[in-house]
Design an enzyme around this catalytic site. Structure first.
Site, PDB file in Angstrom:
ATOM      1  N   ASP A  14      -3.118   0.478   8.469  1.00  0.00           N
ATOM      2  CA  ASP A  14      -4.311   1.335   8.585  1.00  0.00           C
ATOM      3  C   ASP A  14      -3.845   2.761   8.864  1.00  0.00           C
ATOM      4  O   ASP A  14      -3.207   3.029   9.890  1.00  0.00           O
ATOM      5  CB  ASP A  14      -5.191   0.810   9.720  1.00  0.00           C
ATOM      6  CG  ASP A  14      -6.594   1.412   9.696  1.00  0.00           C
ATOM      7  OD1 ASP A  14      -6.887   2.189   8.772  1.00  0.00           O
ATOM      8  OD2 ASP A  14      -7.380   1.090  10.606  1.00  0.00           O
ATOM      9  N   ASP A 108      -7.528   4.026   2.699  1.00  0.00           N
ATOM     10  CA  ASP A 108      -6.648   4.197   3.858  1.00  0.00           C
ATOM     11  C   ASP A 108      -6.225   2.905   4.568  1.00  0.00           C
ATOM     12  O   ASP A 108      -5.612   2.967   5.630  1.00  0.00           O
ATOM     13  CB  ASP A 108      -7.312   5.125   4.882  1.00  0.00           C
ATOM     14  CG  ASP A 108      -8.627   4.577   5.410  1.00  0.00           C
ATOM     15  OD1 ASP A 108      -9.165   3.634   4.808  1.00  0.00           O
ATOM     16  OD2 ASP A 108      -9.114   5.094   6.429  1.00  0.00           O
ATOM     17  N   GLU A 109      -6.525   1.749   3.986  1.00  0.00           N
ATOM     18  CA  GLU A 109      -6.053   0.514   4.628  1.00  0.00           C
ATOM     19  C   GLU A 109      -5.854  -0.600   3.607  1.00  0.00           C
ATOM     20  O   GLU A 109      -6.491  -0.618   2.560  1.00  0.00           O
ATOM     21  CB  GLU A 109      -7.011   0.065   5.738  1.00  0.00           C
ATOM     22  CG  GLU A 109      -8.401  -0.277   5.283  1.00  0.00           C
ATOM     23  CD  GLU A 109      -9.285  -0.803   6.414  1.00  0.00           C
ATOM     24  OE1 GLU A 109      -8.792  -1.604   7.234  1.00  0.00           O
ATOM     25  OE2 GLU A 109     -10.462  -0.412   6.468  1.00  0.00           O
TER      26      GLU A 109
END
Length: 365
Positions: A14, A108-109
């Site tokens: 993350d 983003d993860e």
């Protein structure tokens, strides 16, 4: 009692305050400042907040007005999604150096299954550390990670040592970790559900574990079975390299509130244009049309209709949206409208006979 399935090595990576961190990296003048990526304080909504802003209580999905009220020194920055996508691709390229089993959740993860990995590294903890270091060295951003036997625990663990940290929950510590976990930290338990659990005397994983599945199902519906299993370390969902979207949508927040359905429908026509482009680009169509309305008092309402056939054409979408819009007169002025299409032609029925991996693997976490 159902047995926990064979363990895997799952990493959840993350990025730390991704959008805001990118803006601070690209513009040194923003480093160390409280910034919010979003549309500004008048009508905008915060997409992401730097850690400096979070100290004041600024969070994503918060109105720009409230964010500025909480943090008077807040600097608003317009989002640059092309830049975020560019860096996200570079980050994923690093992931693929270790495994092809990469499941992106957003820009983003992502989940990584490194049970068997391309580098032959026996420790998932070391792989996560190496990946985070490479992201820092090659891209300039910080990432956090959670490492454990399944996606659920890895996801929860990735929040423990943020920012720029990681946490490993090895097989022998899973039971202790889950039993001690505050119920608010369980992935999938939101604020409303947490309050309901508190009223039922459920404050920790141990409290949750003591409740029979029948009790949880009666109070939480289908989610009850999910809670019953994950608190026992049972989560069979594999890392899926090609995630199939469940819905496609488009929405818009307006600078001035709308009070007339005529003006609303004009905006919905433009939103439908964008939605049609997204559907046709992905070669997707769907049967269920949902109209999303957010009022000036931030109350949100959705109205849906399922058709007997798949559609992607904006005119057909608008026919249904118009029906949904006039179904009930908006009770207040409107600040946001959105349209989404679900029940897609990409969805496949799950094979209930599919069994989890049957070989028990030995781990060096």
């Amino acid at each position: 009692m159902e047995q926990r399935p064979p363990d895997r090595k799952i990493i959840h990576v993350d990025m730390d305050a991704f959008y805001a961190s990118v803006e601070q990296m690209d513009n040194p003048e923003l480093k160390g400042k409280a910034i919010a990526v979003g549309g500004g304080e008048k009508r905008g909504v915060v997409s992401a907040a730097s850690y400096e802003a979070r100290k004041f209580g600024v969070r994503s999905a918060m109105s720009g007005y409230l964010a500025k009220k909480k943090c008077p020194e807040l600097v608003f920055v317009k989002p640059r999604f092309d830049r975020y996508k560019e860096l996200s691709k570079k980050i994923r390229k690093i992931f693929f150096d270790y495994t092809d089993l990469v499941e992106p959740l957003s820009l983003d993860e992502a989940y990584l299954d490194v049970t068997e990995n391309k580098k032959g590294i026996p420790s998932a903890t070391l792989i996560a550390k190496e990946i985070r270091q490479r992201i820092k060295d090659e891209i300039g951003l910080n990432a956090s990670a959670g490492i454990s036997i399944n996606k659920f625990i890895a996801k929860v663990a990735s929040d423990f040592n943020k920012p720029n940290g990681q946490k490993t929950v090895p097989p022998e510590e899973v039971t202790q970790f889950l039993e001690a976990l505050d119920i608010r930290k369980f992935y999938g338990v939101g604020k409303v559900t947490a309050e309901k659990m508190y009223q039922l005397g459920i404050f920790t994983g141990k409290d949750l574990k003591e409740k029979p599945v029948e009790f949880l199902s009666s109070h939480f519906g289908k989610s009850g079975s999910f809670y019953y299993h994950v608190v026992r370390g049972i989560h069979n969902s594999p890392v899926k390299p090609h995630r199939i979207p469940k819905s496609v949508g488009a929405e818009r927040t307006f600078f001035e509130n709308l009070s007339s359905e005529v003006f609303m429908f004009e905006k919905l026509e433009r939103i439908a244009d964008e939605l049609e482009k997204r559907l046709k680009k992905s070669k997707i169509s769907g049967k269920t049309i949902t109209l999303k309305i957010k009022y000036s008092d931030f109350e949100q309402q959705t109205r849906s209709k399922t058709l007997p056939y798949f559609i992607a054409d904006k005119h057909l979408i608008l026919d249904t949206v118009k029906e949904l819009l006039y179904q009930e007169k908006p009770h207040n002025s409107v600040r946001l409208l959105g349209i989404s299409v679900s029940n897609l032609n990409t969805e496949k029925k799950k094979d209930i006979s599919e069994k989890p991996l049957s070989i028990q693997l030995q781990f060096d976490f």
